[in-house]
Design a protein around this motif. Structure first.
Motif, PDB file in Angstrom:
ATOM      1  N   LEU A  32       0.830  -1.210   0.000  1.00 18.80           N
ATOM      2  CA  LEU A  32       0.000   0.000   0.000  1.00 18.80           C
ATOM      3  C   LEU A  32       0.859   1.252   0.000  1.00 18.80           C
ATOM      4  O   LEU A  32       0.516   2.260  -0.610  1.00 18.80           O
ATOM      5  CB  LEU A  32      -0.922  -0.002   1.228  1.00 18.80           C
ATOM      6  N   THR A  58       3.499   1.711  -1.448  1.00 21.37           N
ATOM      7  CA  THR A  58       4.122   1.994  -2.741  1.00 21.37           C
ATOM      8  C   THR A  58       3.160   2.673  -3.696  1.00 21.37           C
ATOM      9  O   THR A  58       3.585   3.182  -4.728  1.00 21.37           O
ATOM     10  CB  THR A  58       4.611   0.697  -3.394  1.00 21.37           C
ATOM     11  N   LEU A  59       1.883   2.666  -3.372  1.00 15.78           N
ATOM     12  CA  LEU A  59       0.926   3.308  -4.272  1.00 15.78           C
ATOM     13  C   LEU A  59       1.206   4.803  -4.320  1.00 15.78           C
ATOM     14  O   LEU A  59       1.489   5.433  -3.306  1.00 15.78           O
ATOM     15  CB  LEU A  59      -0.500   3.075  -3.786  1.00 15.78           C
ATOM     16  N   GLY A  60       1.062   5.329  -5.504  1.00 15.10           N
ATOM     17  CA  GLY A  60       1.316   6.749  -5.664  1.00 15.10           C
ATOM     18  C   GLY A  60       2.787   7.063  -5.736  1.00 15.10           C
ATOM     19  O   GLY A  60       3.190   8.199  -5.530  1.00 15.10           O
ATOM     20  N   GLY A  61       3.608   6.061  -6.037  1.00 12.37           N
ATOM     21  CA  GLY A  61       5.037   6.283  -6.109  1.00 12.37           C
ATOM     22  C   GLY A  61       5.412   7.190  -7.259  1.00 12.37           C
ATOM     23  O   GLY A  61       4.610   7.506  -8.135  1.00 12.37           O
TER      24      GLY A  61
END
Lengths: 91, 623
Positions: B544, B546-549
């Motif tokens: 989670l 790592t989302l929006g990396g």
């Protein structure tokens, strides 16, 4: 203290539910399936330039927060409605 | 007359409502479909508007590249043309090609197609300089960039046959790189190969095709340098120079840590065109200089001197820890003179996607960055915020790395980024003087820059008493967690004696002790593991974050099976896709905020008994 009591109740309920589940060896294919989750998430994350995942997280958090708060308000109203003098039920 | 009697209509019994399945999904689709469809329409329309211009721009770029390649005696096969085009604008190329193939053939028939055919034919790139009467020619006839290596064909010519065997020597330095999933290249990589001789007889012209000089597996070539020269030690060349696995020591003599896309072909024969420069004489001196840059951005120059008696032109090597910027020049000193004559002054051809790390070139500088498990850090990511702690606790020492642009440097170089990935953080610019042991000082006098300031240690002793032996007792009982809710409240300041106790009481009531949370998690954890839930929860929760990396390349498609580089179909790193992606992302964000806001309003209203249908397809009565 209040939050601690809530945590105690929550943990107790969750542990009871988990204890009700059978303890069986996890099949290999099922255990391996979890390893693909990071790949799926990495794929979704790599689309971050096209889709605002962070905004989605904030919005979902806000919506769930409001729902929980609304549920609390509603429960409070139900409890208060049983107090003599006000009358009525919010249920 | 027969009178028909009115009959009461027979009503069908009310149908029993069927239970609906997937209610939440159906409800989500019903509420969100308008926004999703609008987003898809906007996405499609954007591609439609830009697809043809993008492909046309590709054709223009290739047309310009044609001139450069022909002048540089360069060959580019059709596969490389496609790879370059796909790399520049992958999505636009793919969709535009599919949708506008006929238009493209018409619009670019005078630019693209002749270029492609010319690249395979015997074009101007083969033109060899006209030999002088007393001079041999050692030229690189063709040098072709393959997706994963270089193929070079060398040619030797002489105006008159020699009476004995002659050898000419050539060498090539291929530069390779490997793409990373986030669009950056994993590491600059130099790979030397190809050091061979041609000749061995007294014919006038020889042509020798060097076998493919490969990059390592999964790497691809981005540039190369070929040098050629004539040796005077006739017939005494080392056999293994001509193998596919050259002797490393000999390669070191040739190797120069050049960076990207130099694409320079040094023709020793061309140098002979200047008056007095005859490579045969052994009296002419050639000084080859190259520009290097280290991980701090400092530039330096290295040189190598060659003479006509050398078997090959020597290329300088950058010092360890630095690499070439691609800038190189060659000065010639005529016999008996000390005045240099600039024979070659090669400007580097920057890779537009991965520019060289030179502080003198605007926009090309590299930056320091921390990576955890190979993933570049971003601001706000939990692990990145605490990367020094991860490094401290990592027994392997391999999880955290520090990069200066593409180059791996010592982790200590990143100490100034200790708090840079925290929200509102920034690289350190001065010493840590806040006195807080929780924050670190990268410039501590103890010489261990990332180690936190030490906690004060109690004195050593054998006191077995449970009570303090000295000191004064506190004036009042402390609250939980060591706080005193009233000690600070006794003053004439109402804010102090009202707010402090209230705040303290609320904290006591609602903030759980840290130990309580940890104990709760520890009691749940073994149950989750025993029932096979942890293998799903842990990766999911870990992912989670790592989302929006960061990154603009989108998901990668590995085409290494067909010897093509990694393909990024949704790359938005360049115009115009970056603008389109920004617009699409903004549209989604706006849709989410509006939808979420309406949902919140409905939730608040429902808590007080109002069943509003704001933003919902449901009516007020719930139907």
């Amino acid at each position: 203290m209040i939050t601690s009591a809530v945590i105690d109740v929550f943990v107790m309920i969750l542990n009871e539910l988990l204890d009700a589940l059978p303890v069986t060896p996890v099949p290999a294919w099922l255990a391996d399936a979890g390893t693909y989750l990071p790949q799926v998430m990495a794929f979704a994350s790599s689309m971050g330039v096209w889709f605002p995942w962070q905004v989605l997280g904030v919005v979902l958090s806000a919506v769930f927060g409001v729902w929980i708060a609304s549920f609390g308000v509603k429960v409070a109203r139900i409890i208060i409605s049983h107090v003599t003098g006000g009358g009525g039920s919010a249920a | 007359m027969i009178q028909l009697r009115d009959r009461a209509p027979v009503l069908n019994p009310p149908a029993k409502p069927r239970p609906k399945k997937f209610t939440l999904i159906r409800r989500f689709w019903r509420r969100s479909r308008r926004y999703l469809l609008m987003a898809v329409m906007a996405f499609t329309l954007s591609f439609g508007l830009v697809a043809v211009p993008v492909v046309k721009a590709e054709a223009d770029l290739l047309s310009a590249a044609t001139i450069a390649e022909i002048n540089g005696a360069m060959r580019m096969p059709l596969t490389q043309v496609a790879v370059n085009a796909i790399k520049l604008h992958p999505v636009g190329f793919a969709l535009g090609t599919a949708a506008s193939l006929a238009l493209l053939a018409y619009a670019t028939k005078d630019q693209w197609l002749p270029y492609v055919t010319g690249a395979f034919g015997e074009g101007e790139s083969n033109t060899e300089p006209t030999p002088l009467a007393t001079q041999q020619r050692h030229v690189v006839d063709t040098a072709v960039l393959e997706p994963d290596g270089v193929t070079v064909t060398a040619k030797y010519s002489n105006t008159t046959p020699f009476s004995q065997d002659w050898y000419a020597h050539f060498g090539v330095v291929a530069h390779c790189k490997k793409d990373a999933p986030d669009g950056s290249f994993q590491q600059g990589y130099k790979y030397s190969g190809g050091n061979w001789s041609i000749g061995g007889n007294n014919a006038t012209n020889w042509t020798y095709t060097r076998n493919f000089v490969p990059c390592p597996l999964d790497w691809r070539v981005t540039g190369f340098i070929v040098a050629g020269g004539q040796g005077t030690q006739i017939g005494t060349w080392t056999p293994n120079l001509n193998t596919s696995d050259p002797n490393p020591a000999q390669m070191n003599a040739l190797e120069s840590q050049f960076s990207y896309a130099t694409k320079n072909i040094i023709k020793w024969g061309d140098m002979g065109g200047a008056a007095g420069f005859d490579p045969r004489g052994g009296e002419t001196t050639y000084v080859t200089s190259a520009e290097c840059i280290d991980s701090t951005g400092a530039l330096s120059t290295v040189t190598a001197t060659s003479t006509g008696t050398d078997q090959m032109m020597k290329l300088p090597a950058c010092p360890a820890g630095s690499h070439g910027t691609g800038k190189m020049w060659i000065d010639g000193y005529a016999p008996g003179t000390t005045v240099p004559e600039r024979l070659y002054d090669v400007d580097p051809m920057n890779d537009p996607d991965h520019p060289l790390c030179s502080p003198t070139r605007p926009g090309s500088g590299c930056t320091l960055g921390v990576s955890i498990d190979g993933k570049p850090c971003i601001v706000g990511e939990v692990q990145c915020e605490n990367w020094t702690e991860i490094r401290r606790d990592d027994a392997t020492g391999a999880r955290v790395s520090c990069n200066y642009g593409p180059y791996l440097v010592g982790v200590d170089k990143c100490n100034i980024l200790e708090r840079a990935y925290q929200i509102g953080g920034a690289p350190a610019t001065e010493e840590n003087i806040d006195g807080n042991p929780s924050t670190s000082n990268w410039n501590q006098p103890n010489g261990d820059p990332w180690k936190p300031q030490p906690q004060p240690e109690p004195g050593t002793g054998t006191n077995t008493s449970t009570l303090p032996m000295t000191g004064t007792n506190p004036s009042s009982n402390p609250g939980e967690d060591g706080q005193n809710c009233f000690a600070q409240g006794w003053s004439w300041n109402p804010v102090s004696w009202v707010m402090v106790p209230v705040q303290c009481s609320l904290q006591w009531a609602f903030v759980p002790p840290k130990l309580k949370v940890e104990t709760a998690l520890q009691s749940i954890q073994p149950r989750l593991e025993a029932r096979g839930i942890t293998p799903f929860v842990t990766p999911f929760m870990g992912s989670l974050s790592t989302l929006g990396g960061s990154g603009c390349s989108g998901p990668a498609i590995d085409l290494s099976v067909v010897k093509l580089p990694v393909f990024y179909p949704f790359s938005a790193c360049a115009e115009p896709m970056s603008h389109i992606a920004s617009g699409v992302s903004s549209f989604f964000a706006l849709s989410l905020v509006v939808q979420g806001g309406m949902s919140c309003i409905r939730g608040v209203a429902a808590a007080f008994g109002f069943n509003w249908g704001l933003g919902s397809s449901k009516t007020e009565d719930g139907s």
